[in-house]
Design a protein around this motif. Structure first.
Motif, PDB file in Angstrom:
ATOM      1  N   ASP A 147       0.670  -1.075   0.087  1.00 61.34           N
ATOM      2  CA  ASP A 147       0.197  -0.148  -0.012  1.00 61.34           C
ATOM      3  C   ASP A 147       0.904   1.371   0.084  1.00 61.34           C
ATOM      4  N   VAL A 148       2.096   1.006   0.779  1.00 56.59           N
ATOM      5  CA  VAL A 148       2.865   2.289   0.943  1.00 56.59           C
ATOM      6  C   VAL A 148       3.512   2.578  -0.595  1.00 56.59           C
ATOM      7  N   PHE A 149       3.922   1.544  -0.966  1.00 49.90           N
ATOM      8  CA  PHE A 149       4.539   1.686  -2.227  1.00 49.90           C
ATOM      9  C   PHE A 149       3.619   2.286  -3.433  1.00 49.90           C
ATOM     10  N   ASN A 150       2.324   1.705  -3.675  1.00 50.33           N
ATOM     11  CA  ASN A 150       1.438   2.052  -4.509  1.00 50.33           C
ATOM     12  C   ASN A 150       1.252   3.612  -4.439  1.00 50.33           C
ATOM     13  N   ASP A 190      12.698   7.977   1.396  1.00 47.99           N
ATOM     14  CA  ASP A 190      13.135   7.194   2.709  1.00 47.99           C
ATOM     15  C   ASP A 190      12.237   6.124   2.709  1.00 47.99           C
ATOM     16  N   LYS A 191      10.989   6.006   2.342  1.00 47.05           N
ATOM     17  CA  LYS A 191      10.030   4.879   2.421  1.00 47.05           C
ATOM     18  C   LYS A 191      10.406   3.957   1.396  1.00 47.05           C
ATOM     19  N   LEU A 192      10.920   4.271   0.274  1.00 51.04           N
ATOM     20  CA  LEU A 192      11.402   3.458  -0.998  1.00 51.04           C
ATOM     21  C   LEU A 192      12.505   2.805  -0.313  1.00 51.04           C
ATOM     22  N   LYS A 193      13.399   3.323   0.308  1.00 50.40           N
ATOM     23  CA  LYS A 193      14.898   2.667   0.732  1.00 50.40           C
ATOM     24  C   LYS A 193      14.397   1.393   1.903  1.00 50.40           C
ATOM     25  N   GLU A 194      13.278   1.820   2.469  1.00 51.03           N
ATOM     26  CA  GLU A 194      12.745   1.028   3.740  1.00 51.03           C
ATOM     27  C   GLU A 194      12.342  -0.254   3.262  1.00 51.03           C
TER      28      GLU A 194
END
Length: 533
Positions: A147-150, A190-194
């Protein structure tokens, strides 16, 4: 790796004297309007460029990176180029066998173009730069990684083509992991790295050119991927070189610099903070020295994540290399290559950093760096280990860790000796400073910090120098001494403490014209005898 024809691959290995290179640089406001609303520039206007691509930013392999590709381009034109304009670079080869297809080697976005003497100097970045913005989410956290990725991908506004394998990789994560809420400073990058760490990979964008089957027009896609091909269920094939792209010795300029011994990863640690880490509990083979350890720091640190790292990357290995060569433009960072030597031996490695230079012809500078794990950034002291068998990281003998001292600053060749030299240099420097201050009547001490000594030096600027014409003895200056701008008799004395107030006064035996004089009171604790200069 880009999909290209056999003819393109064949020309890639041909000497520049036996092939033609054609360049096309397109500049427009929106990639979706390509090629209609684009201006195009050819070899005559393209004065040169460098393209820097990095899978890792440091000097060794790591995961969880998302580094935008950088382009520096010099373009001769009177057209207007604005910040945010799209820069599309295509090329093709030609020669006795005919021309190849056009191949895209990068899609970039201009950042603050500079124009001088009819030439634009453009610094540009690929689509990852659009993820480097604050992450404003409408999700409820903790949230599923998919969900975060999309949501992040939808926020960029880019025409991104998500690799099917990437979607599968992210959806699988939903079973075991959640993503924490962003803070006020968290970016989408940052979230993509996570998420990339959870995938045991790095974030990359591959730009590709396709021909539309419907209207035969050129169409561009930016493929977003987490590059997880390090993982192998059976590493025998690529260790033997069967999964590698061969690089011929004749395509390399000069020497191949082997910067270290083969890097092999057999132990994996996942840090939650500086002291708490996890090891894969279900993998008794997770063993090795610091040299064989790959460590990451993650908000999702757990035994499960450590186990995933072990499954994906156990026995990952490569030879650290640096070399300049003719370059194969269909290769990308992360691709495995087998570099042949003239004695018929070879090195197996993969591209971690790549700089492409164009000045009428192409050349590559390729690096696969690897430093000792003892020099990497993770903290390995005082850890609280959580694993199936327990345990902690042992301490490191600094005398056994070699250093690379290209500038020849040290006589020592290891960390222990270099630290000792640094301590000695600093200690000797402080002694020289303190001795010099004491000679100026400053009460300096060898235990003073450099900050205190710097203040003492600054205060020297307020110390007056007074010259004597005659000998005056028995003059006690237990209260104030003085600073003079205008005098009728030259006298000499020294002071060592900061100025506190001013006076106008005549001392016995010393006549001072105070008409244009600023006199400064400096409290002292000892009698001072004024002597002839």
């Amino acid at each position: 790796m880009k999909t290209v024809s056999d003819l393109f691959k064949r020309y890639s290995s041909v000497s520049k004297n036996n092939r033609i290179v054609e360049i096309s640089v397109g500049v427009g406001s929106n990639l979706g309007n390509f090629p209609t609303d684009f201006n195009f520039y050819t070899k005559e206007q393209v004065l040169g460029f460098t393209m820097d691509t990095r899978l890792v930013s440091g000097e060794t392999f790591s995961i969880g990176n998302a580094i935008p590709k950088k382009l520096t381009l010099n373009l001769k034109t009177t057209d207007t180029i604005l910040t945010g304009n799209v820069i599309v670079i295509d090329m093709r080869y030609g020669g006795s066998l005919g021309y190849t297809e056009w191949v895209n080697i990068g899609i970039f976005y201009a950042d603050k173009p500079e124009y001088k003497y009819g030439v634009y100097k453009l610094t540009c970045y690929d689509g990852l730069i659009y993820f480097n913005k604050k992450y404003n989410s409408a999700l409820t956290f903790p949230a599923k990684p998919s969900d975060v990725f999309n949501e992040i991908v939808s926020h960029t506004g880019l025409n991104l083509n998500i690799m099917p394998s990437t979607l599968v990789d992210v959806q699988v994560l939903d079973q075991d992991f959640t993503i924490t809420a962003p803070t006020d400073t968290t970016t989408m990058l940052d979230k993509l790295k996570e998420i990339a760490i959870l995938c045991c990979g790095n974030v990359v964008i591959y730009d590709q050119l396709h021909v539309s089957a419907e209207n035969d027009n050129l169409v561009y896609y930016s493929n977003l991927d987490f590059l997880v091909q390090y993982g192998r269920t059976n590493l025998t094939t690529w260790q033997d070189g069967n999964d590698y792209t061969p690089v011929s010795a004749s395509d390399i300029f000069g020497i191949i610099n082997k910067t270290g011994e083969r890097k092999l990863y057999t132990r994996f640690l996942c840090y939650k903070d500086e002291k708490t880490y996890f090891e894969p509990g279900g993998s008794p083979g997770n063993t090795g020295t610091e040299e064989n350890t790959l460590a990451v720091t993650s908000l999702n640190a757990s035994e499960k994540l450590a186990e995933l790292m072990y499954i994906c990357m156990n026995t990952l290995n490569y030879i650290p290399l640096e070399f300049n060569w003719i370059g194969y433009l269909y290769l990308d960072v992360g691709d495995f290559i087998q570099v042949s030597l003239r004695d018929k031996t070879y090195y197996n490695t993969f591209i971690l950093q790549n700089t492409i230079t164009y000045d009428g012809a192409f050349s590559f500078s390729t690096k696969s760096p690897a430093t000792s794990s003892t020099e990497s950034s993770y903290n390995n002291s005082g850890g609280t280990g959580y694993s199936g068998g327990g345990g902690s990281i042992t301490s490191i003998d600094a005398s056994k860790v070699n250093i690379q001292d290209a500038a020849n600053n040290f006589a020592s060749t290891n960390v222990e000796g270099a630290l000792s030299e640094l301590f000695t240099f600093a200690s000797n420097a402080k002694k020289l400073i303190v001795d010099a201050l004491i000679k100026k009547w400053v009460q300096a001490s060898y235990s003073d910090s450099f900050a205190v000594l710097a203040k003492d030096i600054d205060n020297l600027l307020t110390i007056p120098i007074l010259f004597v014409k005659e000998v005056y003895t028995g003059i006690s200056l237990t209260a104030p001494t003085i600073t003079i701008n205008t005098i009728t008799d030259s006298i000499s004395a020294s002071i060592q403490t900061p100025i506190q107030s001013t006076i106008s006064e005549t001392y016995t035996g010393i006549t001072i014209d105070t008409s244009n004089t600023s006199l400064t009171v400096i409290p002292i604790t000892e009698n001072v005898t004024i002597t002839k200069s």
